[in-house]
Design an enzyme around this catalytic site. Sequence first.
Site, mmCIF file in Angstrom:
data_model
loop_
_atom_site.group_PDB
_atom_site.id
_atom_site.type_symbol
_atom_site.label_atom_id
_atom_site.label_comp_id
_atom_site.label_asym_id
_atom_site.label_seq_id
_atom_site.Cartn_x
_atom_site.Cartn_y
_atom_site.Cartn_z
ATOM 1 N N ARG A 105 -2.825 9.967 -9.295
ATOM 2 C CA ARG A 105 -3.440 9.252 -10.414
ATOM 3 C C ARG A 105 -4.893 8.937 -10.068
ATOM 4 N NH1 ARG A 105 1.099 4.632 -11.301
ATOM 5 N NH2 ARG A 105 1.124 4.762 -9.035
ATOM 6 N N ARG A 127 0.866 -1.182 0.000
ATOM 7 C CA ARG A 127 0.000 0.000 0.000
ATOM 8 C C ARG A 127 0.901 1.230 0.000
ATOM 9 N NH1 ARG A 127 -2.241 -0.952 5.676
ATOM 10 N NH2 ARG A 127 -0.075 -1.634 5.802
ATOM 11 N N GLU A 128 0.631 2.180 -0.898
ATOM 12 C CA GLU A 128 1.406 3.421 -0.851
ATOM 13 C C GLU A 128 1.190 4.051 0.516
ATOM 14 O OE1 GLU A 128 0.630 5.906 -4.314
ATOM 15 O OE2 GLU A 128 0.925 4.166 -5.600
ATOM 16 N N CYS A 177 -4.218 2.189 -8.783
ATOM 17 C CA CYS A 177 -4.511 0.750 -8.795
ATOM 18 C C CYS A 177 -6.000 0.416 -8.885
ATOM 19 C CB CYS A 177 -3.897 0.085 -7.565
ATOM 20 S SG CYS A 177 -2.096 0.067 -7.625
ATOM 21 N N ALA A 234 -17.170 5.743 4.548
ATOM 22 C CA ALA A 234 -17.915 6.495 3.536
ATOM 23 C C ALA A 234 -17.159 7.779 3.211
ATOM 24 C CB ALA A 234 -19.295 6.828 4.069
HETATM 25 N N1 LIG Z 1 1.713 1.723 -6.727
HETATM 26 C C1 LIG Z 1 1.230 0.745 -5.963
HETATM 27 O O1 LIG Z 1 0.864 0.944 -4.798
HETATM 28 C C2 LIG Z 1 1.152 -0.657 -6.497
HETATM 29 C C3 LIG Z 1 0.837 -1.706 -5.609
HETATM 30 C C4 LIG Z 1 0.732 -3.011 -6.100
HETATM 31 C C5 LIG Z 1 0.883 -3.237 -7.461
HETATM 32 N N2 LIG Z 1 1.154 -2.194 -8.295
HETATM 33 C C6 LIG Z 1 1.324 -2.486 -9.727
HETATM 34 O O2 LIG Z 1 2.708 -2.343 -10.021
HETATM 35 C C7 LIG Z 1 2.879 -1.872 -11.356
HETATM 36 C C8 LIG Z 1 3.723 -0.608 -11.320
HETATM 37 O O3 LIG Z 1 3.010 0.373 -10.601
HETATM 38 P P1 LIG Z 1 3.704 1.727 -10.105
HETATM 39 O O4 LIG Z 1 2.695 2.429 -9.291
HETATM 40 O O5 LIG Z 1 5.032 1.422 -9.529
HETATM 41 O O6 LIG Z 1 3.907 2.467 -11.527
HETATM 42 P P2 LIG Z 1 4.833 3.715 -11.851
HETATM 43 O O7 LIG Z 1 4.204 4.372 -13.026
HETATM 44 O O8 LIG Z 1 5.106 4.497 -10.609
HETATM 45 O O9 LIG Z 1 6.228 3.060 -12.298
HETATM 46 C C9 LIG Z 1 6.417 2.370 -13.480
HETATM 47 C C10 LIG Z 1 7.865 2.574 -13.916
HETATM 48 O O10 LIG Z 1 8.148 1.690 -15.007
HETATM 49 C C11 LIG Z 1 9.009 2.370 -15.902
HETATM 50 N N3 LIG Z 1 8.968 1.710 -17.215
HETATM 51 C C12 LIG Z 1 7.993 1.747 -18.166
HETATM 52 N N4 LIG Z 1 8.327 0.978 -19.211
HETATM 53 C C13 LIG Z 1 9.525 0.404 -18.913
HETATM 54 C C14 LIG Z 1 10.366 -0.514 -19.586
HETATM 55 N N5 LIG Z 1 10.060 -1.018 -20.786
HETATM 56 N N6 LIG Z 1 11.514 -0.879 -18.975
HETATM 57 C C15 LIG Z 1 11.855 -0.389 -17.771
HETATM 58 N N7 LIG Z 1 11.082 0.482 -17.090
HETATM 59 C C16 LIG Z 1 9.928 0.867 -17.652
HETATM 60 C C17 LIG Z 1 8.494 3.794 -15.908
HETATM 61 O O11 LIG Z 1 9.448 4.706 -16.396
HETATM 62 C C18 LIG Z 1 8.171 3.986 -14.412
HETATM 63 O O12 LIG Z 1 9.274 4.529 -13.711
HETATM 64 C C19 LIG Z 1 1.476 -1.698 -11.911
HETATM 65 O O13 LIG Z 1 1.097 -2.857 -12.579
HETATM 66 C C20 LIG Z 1 0.621 -1.528 -10.665
HETATM 67 O O14 LIG Z 1 -0.704 -1.887 -10.885
HETATM 68 C C21 LIG Z 1 1.315 -0.926 -7.847
#
Ligand SMILES: NC(=O)c1ccc[n+]([C@@H]2O[C@H](COP(=O)([O-])OP(=O)(O)OC[C@H]3O[C@@H](n4cnc5c(N)ncnc54)[C@H](O)[C@@H]3O)[C@@H](O)[C@H]2O)c1
Length: 459
Positions: free
Chosen positions: A333, A155-156, A264, A256
């Site tokens: 986001r 969780r962020e 996400c 609520a």
């Molecule tokens: N943020 C959350 O709390 C969280 C929690 C669980 C799961 N997730 C999942 O994790 C994934 C990433 O989420 P996030 O929030 O970290 O996204 P984000 O947008 O913060 O980070 C994604 C990163 O990937 C990089 N990237 C894109 N294409 C690339 C490539 N080809 N090679 C290398 N790097 C590349 C981007 O530059 C970016 O820095 C998503 O699928 C999301 O659903 C996120």
Amino acid sequence: MRITVIGTGYLGATHAACMAELGFEVLGLDIDPLRVESLSEGLLPFHEPGLPELLRKHVKSGRLRFTTSYEEVGAWGDVHFIGVGTPQRAGEGAADMTFVDAATISLARNITKNALIVGKSTVPVGTTRRLKALVRDNKRPDVSVNLAWNPEFLREGFAVVDTLTPDRLVIGVESPEDELTLREVYARALGRDVPLIVTDFETAELVKVAANAFLATKISFINAFSEITEVIGGDIGTLADAIGLDARIGRRFLNAGIGFGGGCLPKDIRALQARAAELGLERSMRFLDEMDEINLRRRERAVDLSRVMLGSLSHSKIAILGVAFKPNSDDVRDSPALDIANSLFEEGAEVTVYDPAGNVNASKRSPQHHYVTSMEDAVKSADLILVLTEWDEFKALTPEGLAAQTETRKIIDGRNILQTRVWEDSGWSLAALGHRYPPEHATEEPLGEQLQLSSGPAA
Ligand SMILES: NC(=O)c1ccc[n+]([C@@H]2O[C@H](COP(=O)([O-])OP(=O)(O)OC[C@H]3O[C@@H](n4cnc5c(N)ncnc54)[C@H](O)[C@@H]3O)[C@@H](O)[C@H]2O)c1
């Protein structure tokens, strides 16, 4: 064992730093050179409590490095985690898989020794099998590259704690060797009795989206009841407390308010519906459409309430307290708060935003608002104040304290963090999501005459 992490956003940067904290040598890769430069200097390009310290510590020790070179990563790593984004495709509900596919192909082409690729991104069911074919077609013939899926539940705001001490670990694997490798990666957590679910690819992928669909449903469930209590009266918080005491239901995620957002939940429930439709199972996940609509109607309710409290939004001055989708994060986001700010602006309001961490990201997406660095500057000339993210700073607000900073006595509590009666007794007009407005005790009018706010889109 050398670990690489592909994609160093909220998930990837956290995972990389935590793997270093667990004692591994880690190399993070991102295609964004500015991000790599910043991380390499030990500077975290986003807000996450506890992570800057971990990043600095391990960049300094040399255990954690960052690069933009797939060649370097492919030659160096034994286990490659993929944590790139899977955003919603423009104009559709489905997940955009171009980043995952590109990362997988780049990785496969550059791996020069036997390795395991472990997906962590949230993906549509069926992805791992599809990627397996991509890896087979792109890898060098002389190396063996296996695939596993290990969904991330962090969780962020609590990302470090959640990564180092998760409540469960789920791995989708095809061989006992890959299971052993991942047991080694997570040895510390497993030593502390964190439950490990070892399963197939499809189940591992589904665990993540099913969990998010359930959480979204809980939030929209209580918010659907908000729509009833807003009309007939009753206390939505007490209702949530009372049903939440049933251990089968549980109180968490029954708050609520203006609903869920972030990078996400919204995109994950839409991607799940899109995937179900692809599988010919549209009806199975159709209820999520309703959850999404209930959620979005909450944002309209906040705008409706603002209009009602001010008479007209045109030329009004509105202070928004909190624009991040949740506290302790700078992530905006699909932020409900930012969406509400934008709708208020579209109706002619001048909007001033204050968020302890989210201003910079919000100003990139919605530069039309004024962004200020203190609550006082946000509220001082406001006609109406909206509290939209439950940061501690806003939870601690008192009617007297806020009254000393502004002339207005009108406030909307979008998160049910202020005690309605206390504020009203101090001369404030307070509207809270899930509560009737004007409040029951303020009007003797029969129900039919009372204000029923429109649930249609803001005019
Ligand atoms: N943020 C959350 O709390 C969280 C929690 C669980 C799961 N997730 C999942 O994790 C994934 C990433 O989420 P996030 O929030 O970290 O996204 P984000 O947008 O913060 O980070 C994604 C990163 O990937 C990089 N990237 C894109 N294409 C690339 C490539 N080809 N090679 C290398 N790097 C590349 C981007 O530059 C970016 O820095 C998503 O699928 C999301 O659903 C996120």
